[in-house]
Structures are given as structure tokens and as C-alpha cells.
Enzyme design. Structure first.
Site, short mmCIF file in Angstrom:
data_model
loop_
_atom_site.label_atom_id
_atom_site.label_comp_id
_atom_site.label_asym_id
_atom_site.label_seq_id
_atom_site.Cartn_x
_atom_site.Cartn_y
_atom_site.Cartn_z
N ASN A 11 0.84 -1.19 0.00
CA ASN A 11 0.00 0.00 0.00
C ASN A 11 0.88 1.25 0.00
O ASN A 11 1.51 1.59 1.00
CB ASN A 11 -0.90 -0.04 1.25
CG ASN A 11 -1.84 1.14 1.34
OD1 ASN A 11 -1.51 2.23 0.90
ND2 ASN A 11 -3.01 0.92 1.94
N LYS A 14 0.40 3.95 2.72
CA LYS A 14 1.03 3.65 4.01
C LYS A 14 2.53 3.96 3.96
O LYS A 14 3.10 4.49 4.91
CB LYS A 14 0.83 2.17 4.37
CG LYS A 14 -0.60 1.79 4.71
CD LYS A 14 -0.65 0.33 5.12
CE LYS A 14 -2.04 -0.10 5.52
NZ LYS A 14 -2.07 -1.51 5.96
N ASP A 70 -0.90 -3.44 10.54
CA ASP A 70 -2.29 -3.74 10.20
C ASP A 70 -3.14 -2.70 10.90
O ASP A 70 -2.89 -2.35 12.05
CB ASP A 70 -2.67 -5.16 10.63
CG ASP A 70 -3.84 -5.69 9.82
OD1 ASP A 70 -3.92 -5.38 8.62
OD2 ASP A 70 -4.70 -6.39 10.38
N PHE A 150 -6.98 7.63 1.62
CA PHE A 150 -7.48 6.35 1.11
C PHE A 150 -8.45 5.75 2.13
O PHE A 150 -8.69 6.31 3.20
CB PHE A 150 -6.31 5.38 0.84
CG PHE A 150 -5.61 4.87 2.08
CD1 PHE A 150 -4.76 5.68 2.80
CD2 PHE A 150 -5.82 3.57 2.53
CE1 PHE A 150 -4.11 5.21 3.93
CE2 PHE A 150 -5.17 3.09 3.67
CZ PHE A 150 -4.31 3.92 4.37
N TYR A 152 -11.20 4.71 4.50
CA TYR A 152 -12.33 5.38 5.14
C TYR A 152 -12.06 6.86 5.42
O TYR A 152 -12.85 7.51 6.11
CB TYR A 152 -12.68 4.66 6.45
CG TYR A 152 -13.07 3.21 6.26
CD1 TYR A 152 -14.40 2.84 6.03
CD2 TYR A 152 -12.11 2.19 6.30
CE1 TYR A 152 -14.75 1.51 5.84
CE2 TYR A 152 -12.45 0.86 6.11
CZ TYR A 152 -13.77 0.52 5.88
OH TYR A 152 -14.11 -0.79 5.70
N HIS A 178 -3.27 7.61 13.79
CA HIS A 178 -2.97 6.31 14.37
C HIS A 178 -1.63 5.76 13.88
O HIS A 178 -0.80 5.31 14.64
CB HIS A 178 -4.10 5.35 13.97
CG HIS A 178 -4.55 5.50 12.53
ND1 HIS A 178 -5.15 6.63 12.08
CD2 HIS A 178 -4.39 4.69 11.45
CE1 HIS A 178 -5.38 6.52 10.78
NE2 HIS A 178 -4.93 5.35 10.37
N ARG A 179 -1.42 5.85 12.55
CA ARG A 179 -0.20 5.27 11.96
C ARG A 179 1.02 6.04 12.45
O ARG A 179 2.06 5.46 12.74
CB ARG A 179 -0.33 5.33 10.43
CG ARG A 179 0.76 4.59 9.69
CD ARG A 179 0.39 4.34 8.24
NE ARG A 179 -0.73 3.42 8.12
CZ ARG A 179 -1.96 3.79 7.80
NH1 ARG A 179 -2.25 5.04 7.51
NH2 ARG A 179 -2.92 2.90 7.76
P1 IMP Z 1 -4.88 -3.06 6.19
O1 IMP Z 1 -4.05 -2.60 7.34
O2 IMP Z 1 -4.15 -2.91 4.89
O3 IMP Z 1 -5.49 -4.39 6.39
O4 IMP Z 1 -6.02 -1.97 6.10
C1 IMP Z 1 -7.33 -2.27 6.27
C2 IMP Z 1 -8.21 -1.24 5.65
O5 IMP Z 1 -8.41 -0.23 6.61
C3 IMP Z 1 -7.71 -0.54 4.41
O6 IMP Z 1 -8.06 -1.22 3.26
C4 IMP Z 1 -8.45 0.77 4.48
O7 IMP Z 1 -9.75 0.61 3.98
C5 IMP Z 1 -8.55 0.99 5.96
N1 IMP Z 1 -7.50 1.89 6.43
C6 IMP Z 1 -6.28 1.56 6.94
N2 IMP Z 1 -5.61 2.67 7.28
C7 IMP Z 1 -6.42 3.71 6.97
C8 IMP Z 1 -6.27 5.11 7.09
O8 IMP Z 1 -5.25 5.66 7.53
N3 IMP Z 1 -7.32 5.84 6.69
C9 IMP Z 1 -8.47 5.30 6.19
N4 IMP Z 1 -8.65 4.00 6.04
C10 IMP Z 1 -7.62 3.21 6.44
#
Ligand code: IMP
Length: 196
Positions: A11, A14, A70, A150, A152, A178-179
Site C-alpha cells: 500500500n 502507508k 495492520d 485512502f 475510510y 494512528h499510523r
Molecule cells: P490493512 O491494514 O491494509 O489491512 O487496512 C485495512 C483497511 O483499513 C484498508 O483497506 C483501508 O480501507 C482501511 N485503512 C487503513 N488505514 C487507513 C487510514 O489511515 N485511513 C483510512 N482507512 C484506512
């Protein structure tokens, strides 16, 4: 010499967000840059287990220091959903918009729009695993706003802001995110422990 860590993700959002906070001291390379072309599974029922899975798959492949993350959106009125299912909330093969549509549909008639993003980073450093968590509290809005970011981002407003993440430039999202909070803990740990 800068320490190199592989970031186990495909991603690019990220990668950009984490690179913008991690600074020059650490060299973050993506799976693509490491020549690895795999879609890492996220089969588990918690963010922690999925993060561990992703970093351990890459560690086994490369035998190099690496980390993964994650993230899930946890909505109070939906008992923490979509949570670990955030990426596939509307089903396999569905996109960000489908996931937002499902979320807003499930919130119709609810009065509590409180939500939070939670990120778990799994670091594998010198064959040992360490976990770091970052949380951003906020709320969901029923009408999406903004085109940046990206997932939500268009329906999430962090506390102490009146803009959605999608209305913010990346640098502004990073103030709240959060990240970033999980990444700050990762950086602090790497600074304290060194990477060798
Ligand atoms: P994963 O960590 O790639 O499994 O992310 C799960 C899902 O959470 C992603 O596909 C996004 O839809 C959502 N997501 C993760 N991080 C963010 C963010 O910073 N903003 C908005 N949606 C997020």
C-alpha cells in the site's frame, strides 16, 4: 550508515505516510523495491496476529529486519466493526467506496458515531518480534468529504479537528494519525535499541 528495514506492504499510501515521519535515519524499502511480489494474507481475527503474519512471512523470505502494520477502523455502535475486516468489509474484490457505503448503511438510525482507527506495527529486529500500537479517536460522518488519502478517510473526522482525513494534506493527517503514533513508538524503540 543508515539502517535498512523492509516495510511489508503493497500500500503506497502507508509507505508515504510512514516515510514522512520516520526521517532520514532509517532507510525504509518497500516490498517492490526489495523485489518481492506477493500479496501477504491477513487471515486472522486480530490486527496483532495479522501484523505478525505479514512481518514473519517477509522475514522468512528475506532474513532481514522488517516491519509490517495492520490497521482497522473500530466503530463503537457496530461493536468495533469493521475492525480487522476493514479492508474487506463489503466482501472480497470490493473497493474503498463499497466499504464506506456498507459502513454508512449499517450506521443508519444509530446516534453514536464515535470511532477510532487502530494501527498495530509488528517489527522483527534481529529475529525477535516487537509490537507497537497507535490509536486515533474520532467520529464517522454520514456524508463523505474530501478526496485525499485512502480507505475510510472521507468519512472520518479525528477529535480536535473539523475536517475529515480526506480533506487534509498528508502532513496534516499525520499530526493526528494512528499510523504516526505507532510509528513514533517504532522510531523511539529503534533509537533506543539500535538495529545491530
Ligand atoms: P490493512 O491494514 O491494509 O489491512 O487496512 C485495512 C483497511 O483499513 C484498508 O483497506 C483501508 O480501507 C482501511 N485503512 C487503513 N488505514 C487507513 C487510514 O489511515 N485511513 C483510512 N482507512 C484506512
Amino acid at each position: 550508515m543508515r539502517s535498512t528495514l523492509i516495510f511489508a506492504t503493497n500500500n503506497q499510501h502507508k509507505v508515504d505516510e510512514i516515510r514522512s515521519v520516520i526521517g532520514d535515519e532509517f532507510n525504509i524499502i518497500t516490498l517492490k523495491e526489495a523485489g518481492i511480489d506477493i500479496d501477504i494474507p491477513e487471515p486472522h481475527d486480530s490486527l496483532e496476529k495479522n501484523a505478525s503474519e505479514k512481518s514473519s512471512v517477509i522475514h522468512k523470505l528475506t532474513n532481514q529486519n522488517c516491519f509490517s502494520e495492520d490497521t482497522g477502523l473500530e466503530v463503537e455502535a457496530l461493536n468495533g466493526e469493521p475492525g480487522v475486516k476493514s479492508a474487506r468489509y463489503a466482501g472480497e474484490g470490493k473497493n474503498f467506496q463499497d466499504n464506506i457505503d456498507k459502513l454508512l448503511k449499517n450506521l443508519v438510525g444509530k446516534t453514536n458515531y464515535n470511532a477510532r482507527f487502530r494501527t498495530v506495527i509488528s517489527l522483527i529486529l534481529n529475529n525477535k518480534e516487537y509490537l507497537f500500537e497507535g490509536i486515533c479517536d474520532g467520529k464517522i460522518i454520514p456524508d463523505q468529504k474530501g478526496n485525499n488519502g485512502f480507505g475510510y478517510d472521507p468519512v472520518f473526522i479525528p477529535n480536535r479537528s473539523n475536517k475529515t482525513f480526506a480533506e487534509m494534506k498528508m502532513e496534516e493527517k499525520t499530526i493526528f494519525s494512528h499510523r504516526r503514533k505507532a510509528t513514533d513508538k517504532l522510531i523511539q524503540f529503534l533509537k533506543n535499541h539500535g538495529t545491530h
